[in-house]
Motif scaffolding. Structure first.
Motif, PDB file in Angstrom:
ATOM      1  N   TYR A 142       0.708  -1.256  -0.188  1.00 53.90           N
ATOM      2  CA  TYR A 142      -0.069   0.002   0.035  1.00 53.90           C
ATOM      3  C   TYR A 142       0.756   1.185   0.020  1.00 53.90           C
ATOM      4  O   TYR A 142       2.127   1.195   0.363  1.00 53.90           O
ATOM      5  N   LEU A 177      -2.114  -0.747   9.823  1.00 51.29           N
ATOM      6  CA  LEU A 177      -1.017  -1.432   8.781  1.00 51.29           C
ATOM      7  C   LEU A 177       0.292  -1.896   9.674  1.00 51.29           C
ATOM      8  O   LEU A 177       0.543  -3.123   9.284  1.00 51.29           O
ATOM      9  N   SER A 223      -4.197   1.361  -3.198  1.00 47.64           N
ATOM     10  CA  SER A 223      -3.895   0.109  -3.416  1.00 47.64           C
ATOM     11  C   SER A 223      -4.123  -0.407  -4.839  1.00 47.64           C
ATOM     12  O   SER A 223      -5.641  -0.668  -5.012  1.00 47.64           O
ATOM     13  N   LEU A 255      -9.370  -2.081   4.655  1.00 45.34           N
ATOM     14  CA  LEU A 255      -8.205  -2.864   5.131  1.00 45.34           C
ATOM     15  C   LEU A 255      -8.486  -4.088   6.029  1.00 45.34           C
ATOM     16  O   LEU A 255      -7.936  -5.121   6.074  1.00 45.34           O
TER      17      LEU A 255
END
Length: 232
Positions: free
Chosen positions: A3, A22, A62, A77
């Protein structure tokens, strides 16, 4: 899956809610503006790109997707990194909770910029004192009491009966409020939220991130700012 995260350099801000997701997932990502400077976001904000048009950072790319707004990014996500339950009802509830986090984050910002984001804090200090008093006495207890109840309904350890991106966001919310309003937060009885924050901070990937230079310290350019006169 790789990403690219776009957010302003030098502060945590709203981008931190995405970073924590993340980092916890161990995902490969580039914090683009920290590498290329804030100018890297200009083409997106001016619409000189393919895909959706973001209003403001943070936004995430993405593949060919451009995804903006924190709750929207986390909704994307979560399923891809096992950070939300599989059922539709649980995913809708996660999104609802995340939108509520966004609400209190906006109110926290407005304690130091109640009149205009175009003016310095020093130009609206008197108005900020009034706004912060209401936030401390009314809004913090109301919002955090809600999240405490949600944790209780989730079994006490996780807000959705399992670890999710919402837990990560509640950690960041608690950390930000503890920094900005330590006196006000000391008065809050929030055993489940405090325990959740400690456990999130101890998760291996999060602990490593918090100890790294990727975690920018809280400061007076972010959303959560500590001005002693606003803490009562």
């Amino acid at each position: 899956m790789s990403y690219a995260l776009y957010y302003w350099t030098g502060l945590q801000g709203r981008g931190e809610f995405v970073r924590l997701c993340l980092e916890d997932a161990g995902a490969t990502y580039t914090d683009v503006a920290r590498v290329e400077g804030n100018e890297a976001m200009t083409s997106f904000l001016e619409g000189q790109h393919e895909g959706a048009l973001p209003f403001a950072p943070p936004f995430l790319t993405s593949g060919h997707l451009v995804i903006a707004q924190v709750a929207n990014i986390l909704q994307y996500l979560g399923p891809r990194h096992d950070l939300v339950p599989e059922s539709e009802s649980r995913r809708l509830y996660a999104h609802q909770l995340q939108l509520t986090v966004s609400d209190i984050v906006a109110e926290a910002h407005d304690t130091h910029h109640p009149v205009s984001t175009a003016q310095y804090y020093e130009d609206q200090r008197d108005e900020a004192k009034k706004r912060a008093k209401d936030f401390r006495e009314q809004r913090i207890p109301k919002y955090l009491g809600y999240f405490e109840k949600a944790l209780e309904r989730g079994g006490g350890r996780f807000v959705l009966h399992q670890h999710s991106y919402v837990d990560l966001s509640l950690f960041q919310l608690m950390a930000g409020l503890e920094y900005a309003f330590p006196k006000a937060m000391a008065k809050q009885e929030l055993p489940l939220l405090r325990d959740l924050a400690r456990r999130v901070a101890d998760r291996p990937n999060i602990a490593a991130y918090l100890a790294s230079d990727r975690r920018v310290p809280f400061n007076t350019t972010g959303i959560f700012r500590h001005y002693p006169e606003l803490d009562g």
